[in-house]
Design a protein around this motif. Structure first.
Motif, PDB file in Angstrom:
ATOM      1  N   VAL A  89     -31.719 -37.404  10.225  1.00 29.94           N
ATOM      2  CA  VAL A  89     -32.109 -36.534   9.111  1.00 29.94           C
ATOM      3  C   VAL A  89     -33.042 -35.437   9.605  1.00 29.94           C
ATOM      4  N   ALA A  90     -34.032 -35.811  10.419  1.00 26.91           N
ATOM      5  CA  ALA A  90     -34.987 -34.831  10.938  1.00 26.91           C
ATOM      6  C   ALA A  90     -34.301 -33.825  11.864  1.00 26.91           C
ATOM      7  N   LEU A  91     -33.401 -34.317  12.724  1.00 29.76           N
ATOM      8  CA  LEU A  91     -32.719 -33.438  13.680  1.00 29.76           C
ATOM      9  C   LEU A  91     -31.867 -32.399  12.954  1.00 29.76           C
ATOM     10  N   CYS A  92     -31.058 -32.858  11.990  1.00 29.62           N
ATOM     11  CA  CYS A  92     -30.232 -31.913  11.207  1.00 29.62           C
ATOM     12  C   CYS A  92     -31.112 -31.025  10.333  1.00 29.62           C
ATOM     13  N   GLY A  93     -32.238 -31.600   9.854  1.00 35.98           N
ATOM     14  CA  GLY A  93     -33.153 -30.841   9.009  1.00 35.98           C
ATOM     15  C   GLY A  93     -33.968 -29.813   9.766  1.00 35.98           C
ATOM     16  N   VAL A  94     -33.906 -29.850  11.077  1.00 38.49           N
ATOM     17  CA  VAL A  94     -34.555 -28.826  11.916  1.00 38.49           C
ATOM     18  C   VAL A  94     -33.536 -27.800  12.396  1.00 38.49           C
ATOM     19  N   LEU A  95     -32.388 -28.273  12.865  1.00 42.74           N
ATOM     20  CA  LEU A  95     -31.388 -27.371  13.450  1.00 42.74           C
ATOM     21  C   LEU A  95     -30.770 -26.416  12.420  1.00 42.74           C
ATOM     22  N   VAL A  96     -30.466 -26.925  11.216  1.00 42.95           N
ATOM     23  CA  VAL A  96     -29.833 -26.068  10.196  1.00 42.95           C
ATOM     24  C   VAL A  96     -30.788 -24.959   9.730  1.00 42.95           C
ATOM     25  N   PRO A  97     -32.050 -25.268   9.324  1.00 43.49           N
ATOM     26  CA  PRO A  97     -32.969 -24.175   8.945  1.00 43.49           C
ATOM     27  C   PRO A  97     -33.266 -23.214  10.091  1.00 43.49           C
ATOM     28  N   LEU A  98     -33.349 -23.756  11.309  1.00 40.81           N
ATOM     29  CA  LEU A  98     -33.628 -22.912  12.474  1.00 40.81           C
ATOM     30  C   LEU A  98     -32.520 -21.875  12.651  1.00 40.81           C
ATOM     31  N   GLY A  99     -31.263 -22.299  12.607  1.00 47.65           N
ATOM     32  CA  GLY A  99     -30.147 -21.383  12.813  1.00 47.65           C
ATOM     33  C   GLY A  99     -29.968 -20.389  11.674  1.00 47.65           C
ATOM     34  N   VAL A 100     -29.986 -20.888  10.420  1.00 47.39           N
ATOM     35  CA  VAL A 100     -29.776 -20.004   9.269  1.00 47.39           C
ATOM     36  C   VAL A 100     -30.966 -19.065   9.079  1.00 47.39           C
ATOM     37  N   GLY A 101     -32.179 -19.566   9.305  1.00 48.06           N
ATOM     38  CA  GLY A 101     -33.377 -18.717   9.190  1.00 48.06           C
ATOM     39  C   GLY A 101     -33.368 -17.588  10.201  1.00 48.06           C
ATOM     40  N   ALA A 102     -32.952 -17.897  11.428  1.00 48.10           N
ATOM     41  CA  ALA A 102     -32.860 -16.869  12.464  1.00 48.10           C
ATOM     42  C   ALA A 102     -31.802 -15.825  12.100  1.00 48.10           C
ATOM     43  N   ALA A 103     -30.684 -16.294  11.529  1.00 50.93           N
ATOM     44  CA  ALA A 103     -29.619 -15.366  11.119  1.00 50.93           C
ATOM     45  C   ALA A 103     -30.093 -14.439   9.992  1.00 50.93           C
ATOM     46  N   LEU A 104     -30.826 -14.988   9.029  1.00 54.38           N
ATOM     47  CA  LEU A 104     -31.358 -14.167   7.933  1.00 54.38           C
ATOM     48  C   LEU A 104     -32.327 -13.112   8.460  1.00 54.38           C
ATOM     49  N   MET A 105     -33.168 -13.518   9.385  1.00 60.99           N
ATOM     50  CA  MET A 105     -34.140 -12.584   9.950  1.00 60.99           C
ATOM     51  C   MET A 105     -33.432 -11.489  10.747  1.00 60.99           C
ATOM     52  N   ALA A 106     -32.335 -11.844  11.415  1.00 60.09           N
ATOM     53  CA  ALA A 106     -31.585 -10.858  12.205  1.00 60.09           C
ATOM     54  C   ALA A 106     -31.039  -9.742  11.327  1.00 60.09           C
ATOM     55  N   VAL A 107     -30.702 -10.060  10.074  1.00 60.36           N
ATOM     56  CA  VAL A 107     -30.167  -9.054   9.146  1.00 60.36           C
ATOM     57  C   VAL A 107     -31.250  -8.062   8.738  1.00 60.36           C
ATOM     58  N   PHE A 108     -32.500  -8.546   8.552  1.00 61.08           N
ATOM     59  CA  PHE A 108     -33.579  -7.682   8.056  1.00 61.08           C
ATOM     60  C   PHE A 108     -34.473  -7.124   9.161  1.00 61.08           C
ATOM     61  N   ASN A 109     -34.424  -7.714  10.343  1.00 64.03           N
ATOM     62  CA  ASN A 109     -35.328  -7.308  11.420  1.00 64.03           C
ATOM     63  C   ASN A 109     -34.782  -6.085  12.158  1.00 64.03           C
ATOM     64  N   ARG A 110     -34.641  -4.988  11.438  1.00 62.68           N
ATOM     65  CA  ARG A 110     -34.112  -3.742  11.998  1.00 62.68           C
ATOM     66  C   ARG A 110     -34.569  -2.572  11.126  1.00 62.68           C
ATOM     67  N   GLY A 111     -34.290  -1.399  11.568  1.00 64.21           N
ATOM     68  CA  GLY A 111     -34.648  -0.211  10.786  1.00 64.21           C
ATOM     69  C   GLY A 111     -36.143  -0.103  10.556  1.00 64.21           C
ATOM     70  N   GLU A 112     -36.551   0.082   9.299  1.00 64.13           N
ATOM     71  CA  GLU A 112     -37.976   0.246   8.989  1.00 64.13           C
ATOM     72  C   GLU A 112     -38.784  -1.020   9.244  1.00 64.13           C
TER      73      GLU A 112
END
Length: 431
Positions: A89-112
C-alpha cells in the motif's frame, strides 16, 4: 513575560469543543470541527489566533502523544500480519502520486512560471511533496469511530509509517541530485540503524518495566505512566535528532513497547485525559491556524484545483491498488485509500526544503498549502462515508472485542477505580 498564550489556549479549547459538537451533530468526526475552528480563528479568516512557537511546540507534543497512544492500542501480532499489505500500500501510494504529481508540474512549469534550474528535478520535487501522508488525523478519526484496531486500521498504520520512510528516501534522492550534501546511503543507513536501535531498546525497556512491576507489586502505580512518557519522549527525540526519522515514528515505537507490558491499559487510561483535554485540540486547531491564503491569479487557481484533485485521487487509487494486489475486498481497499489521502506538516516541511534548494517556485507555495488543508479536512469526511453502515465491531475478531471502545471504556473505568483505591491504600500504609 506575556500571558497571552493563556487566552490563546482558552480560545482553542472552547472553539474546538463547540465546532466538534456541531460536526458530530451532522454525523461527521469531531476532528473536522477542530480543524475548522483553527481555520476560522486563524489568519485565514478572523485572525484572532496567530501561529506562535509555543503553540507549535504544544502541537508537536500533541501529535507525539496521539501516535504514542496509537502504539499502545495496537495489536503487534495484527500489525505484523498486515506488514506485507502495508508495504505494498505504501509503495503504490508513493509511486503513483510521485509520477502523476511530476507530470502535472511538467505541464505548468513553463512560460511565466518557469524557474531557473533543472526542470526535471523541479517536477519530481512536486511529486515528492504529494507522496507525504499525515497519519495522525486518520488515527484520531479511526479511534473516534472505533475502527483503529481493525485490519483496515492496522494496514493504514503500517502503510503510513512505511510511507514516511519512503517519502524521506525520495526527498533525499531528489535533493542529492540537486547538489545537496545529503547522501542517500547515509539516510538508508540511519533508517536501518533506527529500527535496530528501536528493537533493542524495546526489548530492554519491556524487561526493565516488567522487572520494576515485580518489585513494586502494584505500589506507586503512578510511576508507570511517567516512565512510559519518558520513554516516548526519548525515542521521539532520538528518532528525529540522531537518526533523521520522524519523531512520530519514535513515539509510535515507544507505544508498541508499552503495549507489551501488563500495565498497558492503565498507562493508556492515564494519557487519555491529557490528550483529550489539551494536546489533541491544540494540535488539530494549529493546523488551521497556520494556514494563510495567498493572492493567486487564474492560472494558479487552476493549478490549485488540479493539484487538489491529483492529491486525492493518486492516494486513493495508488493505496487502494496496493491493497487490491494483496487480495483485500474492494470496500476495504477504498477505506485504506481514503485513510491515506491526508497530508500534513510533513508536506509543508518538504515544500520549505524545496524552496530553500531552489527546487520549487514560491508561487506554488499557496496551492500546496490549500491542497494540504483540503486533504486534511476531507480525509475524516471520506472515512465517515466509506465506513458508513458498518457497526463499531465489524472487522474485529471476536477475541478483540474487549479492546473496542464501548466495552473497553467500561472496563477501564472500573479498573482505574480499583487501581486508584489500591494506590491510596498503600500510600496510607506507608504513612
Amino acid at each position: 513575560m506575556s500571558y497571552h498564550y493563556l487566552l490563546d489556549i482558552a480560545l482553542i479549547l472552547i472553539s474546538t469543543k463547540i465546532f466538534g459538537l456541531l460536526t458530530s451533530r451532522i454525523q461527521l468526526p469531531q476532528v473536522v470541527g477542530a480543524l475548522i475552528a483553527g481555520l476560522l480563528l486563524g489568519p485565514a479568516c478572523l485572525g484572532w489566533l496567530q501561529a506562535t512557537d509555543f503553540l507549535s511546540q504544544l502541537s508537536e507534543l500533541g501529535v507525539i502523544v496521539i501516535m504514542f497512544t496509537a502504539g499502545i492500542g495496537t495489536d503487534l501480532k495484527e500489525l505484523k500480519q498486515t506488514g506485507k499489505a502495508g508495504l505494498l500500500v505504501a509503495l503504490c501510494g508513493v509511486l503513483v502520486p510521485l509520477g502523476v504529481g511530476a507530470a502535472l508540474m511538467a505541464v505548468f512549469n513553463r512560460g511565466e512560471f518557469a524557474y531557473p534550474g533543472d526542470t526535471m528535478l523541479q517536477n519530481l520535487f512536486m511529486g515528492t511533496i504529494l507522496t507525504a501522508t499525515s497519519v495522525s488525523i486518520t488515527v484520531e478519526t479511526l479511534k473516534e469511530m472505533g475502527k483503529l484496531s481493525t485490519k483496515v486500521g492496522n494496514t493504514i498504520l503500517a502503510a503510513a509509517l512505511i510511507d514516511d520512510i519512503l517519502g524521506l528516501i525520495c526527498l533525499t534522492l531528489v535533493t542529492s541530485l540537486a547538489g545537496s550534501e545529503v547522501s542517500i546511503w547515509i539516510v538508508l543507513l540511519k533508517i536501518v540503524a533506527f529500527f535496530l536501535f528501536a528493537g533493542v531498546a524495546g526489548v530492554l525497556a519491556v524487561k526493565a518495566l516488567n522487572w520494576y512491576e515485580k518489585r513494586v507489586h502494584d505500589r506507586n502505580l503512578h510511576r508507570f505512566p511517567i516512565l512510559a512518557f519518558v520513554l516516548c519522549l526519548l525515542m521521539a527525540y532520538l528518532a528525529e535528532e540522531l537518526f533523521g526519522v520522524a519523531d512520530i515514528i519514535g513515539a509510535f515505537a515507544a507505544g508498541l513497547v508499552v503495549a507489551n507490558t501488563s500495565k498497558a491499559h492503565y498507562i493508556e487510561s492515564k494519557f487519555s485525559p491529557l490528550s483529550y483535554l489539551l494536546l489533541t485540540p491544540i494540535f488539530f486547531a494549529s493546523i488551521g491556524i497556520k494556514v494563510e491564503v495567498p493572492q493567486m491569479d487564474t492560472m494558479i487557481v487552476l493549478f490549485t484545483v488540479l493539484l487538489v484533485i491529483v492529491a486525492v485521487i493518486t492516494k486513493l487509487v495508488g493505496c487502494g491498488l496496493g491493497a487490491k494486489i494483496c487480495g483485500m475486498p474492494t470496500r476495504q481497499c477504498v477505506q485504506i485509500g481514503c485513510g491515506m489521502v491526508c497530508r500534513g506538516e510533513v508536506a509543508l516541511i518538504v515544500a520549505d526544503k524545496g524552496m530553500a534548494l531552489n527546487l520549487l517556485n514560491p508561487v506554488f507555495s499557496g496551492p500546496i498549502v490549500i491542497m494540504i488543508v483540503f486533504c486534511t479536512i476531507l480525509t475524516p469526511v471520506l472515512l465517515k462515508v466509506v465506513f458508513k453502515g458498518e457497526n463499531r465491531y465489524e472487522g474485529l475478531e471476536q477475541s478483540d472485542l474487549v479492546d473496542t471502545y464501548e466495552l473497553k471504556e467500561q472496563f477501564d473505568i472500573v479498573t482505574d477505580r480499583l487501581l486508584d483505591e489500591e494506590e491510596r491504600r498503600h500510600e496510607k500504609q506507608k504513612h
